[in-house]
Design an enzyme around this catalytic site. Sequence first.
Site, PDB file in Angstrom:
ATOM      1  N   CYS A  50       0.836  -1.208   0.000  1.00 48.72           N
ATOM      2  CA  CYS A  50       0.000   0.000   0.000  1.00 48.72           C
ATOM      3  C   CYS A  50       0.867   1.253   0.000  1.00 48.72           C
ATOM      4  O   CYS A  50       1.739   1.423   0.848  1.00 48.72           O
ATOM      5  CB  CYS A  50      -0.914  -0.008   1.223  1.00 48.72           C
ATOM      6  SG  CYS A  50      -1.767   1.563   1.479  1.00 48.72           S
ATOM      7  N   CYS A  53       0.306   3.322   3.452  1.00 47.79           N
ATOM      8  CA  CYS A  53       0.665   2.811   4.778  1.00 47.79           C
ATOM      9  C   CYS A  53       1.976   3.446   5.262  1.00 47.79           C
ATOM     10  O   CYS A  53       2.837   3.823   4.451  1.00 47.79           O
ATOM     11  CB  CYS A  53       0.805   1.284   4.732  1.00 47.79           C
ATOM     12  SG  CYS A  53      -0.762   0.402   4.995  1.00 47.79           S
ATOM     13  N   ASP A  76       0.834  13.384  -4.992  1.00 41.29           N
ATOM     14  CA  ASP A  76       1.970  13.225  -5.909  1.00 41.29           C
ATOM     15  C   ASP A  76       1.563  13.408  -7.373  1.00 41.29           C
ATOM     16  O   ASP A  76       2.387  13.727  -8.216  1.00 41.29           O
ATOM     17  CB  ASP A  76       2.602  11.837  -5.724  1.00 41.29           C
ATOM     18  CG  ASP A  76       3.113  11.636  -4.306  1.00 41.29           C
ATOM     19  OD1 ASP A  76       3.852  12.504  -3.817  1.00 41.29           O
ATOM     20  OD2 ASP A  76       2.756  10.615  -3.681  1.00 41.29           O
ATOM     21  N   HIS A 113      -4.458   0.401   7.812  1.00 45.14           N
ATOM     22  CA  HIS A 113      -4.885   0.166   6.438  1.00 45.14           C
ATOM     23  C   HIS A 113      -6.368  -0.208   6.333  1.00 45.14           C
ATOM     24  O   HIS A 113      -6.978  -0.074   5.274  1.00 45.14           O
ATOM     25  CB  HIS A 113      -4.013  -0.965   5.864  1.00 45.14           C
ATOM     26  CG  HIS A 113      -4.236  -1.241   4.421  1.00 45.14           C
ATOM     27  ND1 HIS A 113      -3.752  -0.424   3.424  1.00 45.14           N
ATOM     28  CD2 HIS A 113      -4.905  -2.242   3.798  1.00 45.14           C
ATOM     29  CE1 HIS A 113      -4.101  -0.935   2.247  1.00 45.14           C
ATOM     30  NE2 HIS A 113      -4.805  -2.017   2.438  1.00 45.14           N
ATOM     31  N   ASN A 153     -13.700   9.381  -1.727  1.00 45.62           N
ATOM     32  CA  ASN A 153     -14.243   8.332  -2.598  1.00 45.62           C
ATOM     33  C   ASN A 153     -13.964   7.031  -1.906  1.00 45.62           C
ATOM     34  O   ASN A 153     -12.807   6.700  -1.659  1.00 45.62           O
ATOM     35  CB  ASN A 153     -13.534   8.297  -3.956  1.00 45.62           C
ATOM     36  CG  ASN A 153     -13.914   9.457  -4.819  1.00 45.62           C
ATOM     37  OD1 ASN A 153     -15.035   9.966  -4.742  1.00 45.62           O
ATOM     38  ND2 ASN A 153     -12.987   9.899  -5.644  1.00 45.62           N
ATOM     39  N   GLY A 159     -14.227   4.406  -7.722  1.00 47.31           N
ATOM     40  CA  GLY A 159     -12.958   4.791  -8.326  1.00 47.31           C
ATOM     41  C   GLY A 159     -11.846   5.027  -7.321  1.00 47.31           C
ATOM     42  O   GLY A 159     -10.799   5.570  -7.670  1.00 47.31           O
ATOM     43  N   SER A 161      -8.649   4.468  -5.622  1.00 46.10           N
ATOM     44  CA  SER A 161      -7.530   3.709  -6.155  1.00 46.10           C
ATOM     45  C   SER A 161      -6.827   2.907  -5.070  1.00 46.10           C
ATOM     46  O   SER A 161      -5.984   2.079  -5.350  1.00 46.10           O
ATOM     47  CB  SER A 161      -6.540   4.667  -6.817  1.00 46.10           C
ATOM     48  OG  SER A 161      -6.178   5.677  -5.894  1.00 46.10           O
ATOM     49  N   HIS A 164      -6.894   1.966   1.581  1.00 51.16           N
ATOM     50  CA  HIS A 164      -6.477   2.604   2.837  1.00 51.16           C
ATOM     51  C   HIS A 164      -7.367   3.835   3.070  1.00 51.16           C
ATOM     52  O   HIS A 164      -7.375   4.742   2.236  1.00 51.16           O
ATOM     53  CB  HIS A 164      -5.003   3.019   2.735  1.00 51.16           C
ATOM     54  CG  HIS A 164      -4.391   3.359   4.048  1.00 51.16           C
ATOM     55  ND1 HIS A 164      -3.277   2.718   4.529  1.00 51.16           N
ATOM     56  CD2 HIS A 164      -4.738   4.267   4.985  1.00 51.16           C
ATOM     57  CE1 HIS A 164      -2.955   3.217   5.705  1.00 51.16           C
ATOM     58  NE2 HIS A 164      -3.836   4.158   6.004  1.00 51.16           N
ATOM     59  N   HIS A 166      -8.818   7.143   3.386  1.00 47.56           N
ATOM     60  CA  HIS A 166      -8.236   8.471   3.198  1.00 47.56           C
ATOM     61  C   HIS A 166      -9.238   9.362   2.484  1.00 47.56           C
ATOM     62  O   HIS A 166     -10.209   8.878   1.916  1.00 47.56           O
ATOM     63  CB  HIS A 166      -6.946   8.385   2.366  1.00 47.56           C
ATOM     64  CG  HIS A 166      -7.168   7.986   0.930  1.00 47.56           C
ATOM     65  ND1 HIS A 166      -7.457   6.687   0.551  1.00 47.56           N
ATOM     66  CD2 HIS A 166      -7.170   8.713  -0.217  1.00 47.56           C
ATOM     67  CE1 HIS A 166      -7.597   6.635  -0.766  1.00 47.56           C
ATOM     68  NE2 HIS A 166      -7.439   7.838  -1.252  1.00 47.56           N
ATOM     69  N   GLN A 168      -9.486  13.253   0.092  1.00 44.97           N
ATOM     70  CA  GLN A 168      -8.709  14.182  -0.710  1.00 44.97           C
ATOM     71  C   GLN A 168      -9.189  15.598  -0.473  1.00 44.97           C
ATOM     72  O   GLN A 168     -10.342  15.821  -0.112  1.00 44.97           O
ATOM     73  CB  GLN A 168      -8.871  13.852  -2.188  1.00 44.97           C
ATOM     74  CG  GLN A 168      -8.413  12.450  -2.533  1.00 44.97           C
ATOM     75  CD  GLN A 168      -8.357  12.271  -4.034  1.00 44.97           C
ATOM     76  OE1 GLN A 168      -7.678  13.020  -4.737  1.00 44.97           O
ATOM     77  NE2 GLN A 168      -9.084  11.287  -4.521  1.00 44.97           N
TER      78      GLN A 168
HETATM   79 ZN   LIG Z   1      -2.433   1.162   3.645  1.00 41.32          ZN
END
Ligand SMILES: [Zn+2]
Length: 338
Positions: A50, A53, A76, A113, A153, A159, A161, A164, A166, A168
Amino acid sequence: MFDWKQDPHRRFNPLTREWVLVSPHRTERPWQGQVEAGAAAAQPDYDAECYLCPGNPRAGGVLNPSYTSTFIFDNDFAALKPDTPHDRFDRDGLLIAESEPGICRVVCFSPKHNLTIANMDAKDLRKVVDAWVGQYVELGARPTINYVQIFENRGPMMGASNPHPHCQIWSNHAVPNEVAREQAAQAAWRRERGTCLCCDYAKLELAAGDRVVDQNECFLSVVPFWGVWPFETMVISKRHLTAIDGLSESERDGLADILKRVTARYDRLFHVPFPYSMGFHQRPTDGAPHEEWHFHTHFYPPLLRSATVRKFLVGYEMLAGPQRDITPEAAAKRLRAL
Ligand SMILES: [Zn+2]
Ligand SMILES: [Zn+2]
Ligand SMILES: [Zn+2]
């Protein structure tokens, strides 16, 4: 006589000023209660592959620190870049383009995770709320940033990706379409009636009760009267506040609590980690007070009847307008019962 809980009708969304077609008679067939077991494999709490992580390399090659709490970094592969120079292109009013500076970040909710909002404890989820407030304030303070969009999302169906948990943050110069539409509607409401659209709506839903999914002292969760997605919900603050930076200490805890309640109900609906896109709508950071804005959250989940049967916005929706079968009242009743 016309019965708006049974007969085909359209409902008006006062925030976007669009209509949604509702066809309740199409759901008269009995509920199948379909459950697909094992639709999602359980995730480990650390995955060496991942890129989110702790300690792992990201896709761009940067190593994540061995973070132990909420972790924020610049995306990134950002959709926007802060140093984009200002320019505008216009050919005969037909081909129009504008440069768009912005900053995109990622917020990992925790080092784990497999720890989703629904399963986080109140203390850790509060750290995520604090991170959202901090990012809204920090990014919004930049002169080139006029709107800070925080969104998650969840699930491959939406979608996402990476599993984990998270979210945005895309922050940019122009106020985005959806936000601009809701702003115009809220400003007009305030001008014409002298009140706040969402405050009035929250009061009405609390009194009506049949679309309420859950609530705590500070927040209300409803399936909006005009919702498009089968199990769409809105989280609305009970107190009038224009943005997340206005939350009191107890309201920050209240936001964490209501998001956990809503996502846990979603997970119980079809016995799978429930996919959705969620995000906040709030005051643009252009320096104006924007008293018309009322902080709220939208959850847009795609699932319709089971863990795998989803709603598509196709055909009539693409060409004409949104349509739904199950009524918001029926959806709220199901979510409330879980
Ligand atoms: Zn992870
Ligand atoms: Zn309000
Ligand atoms: Zn909104």
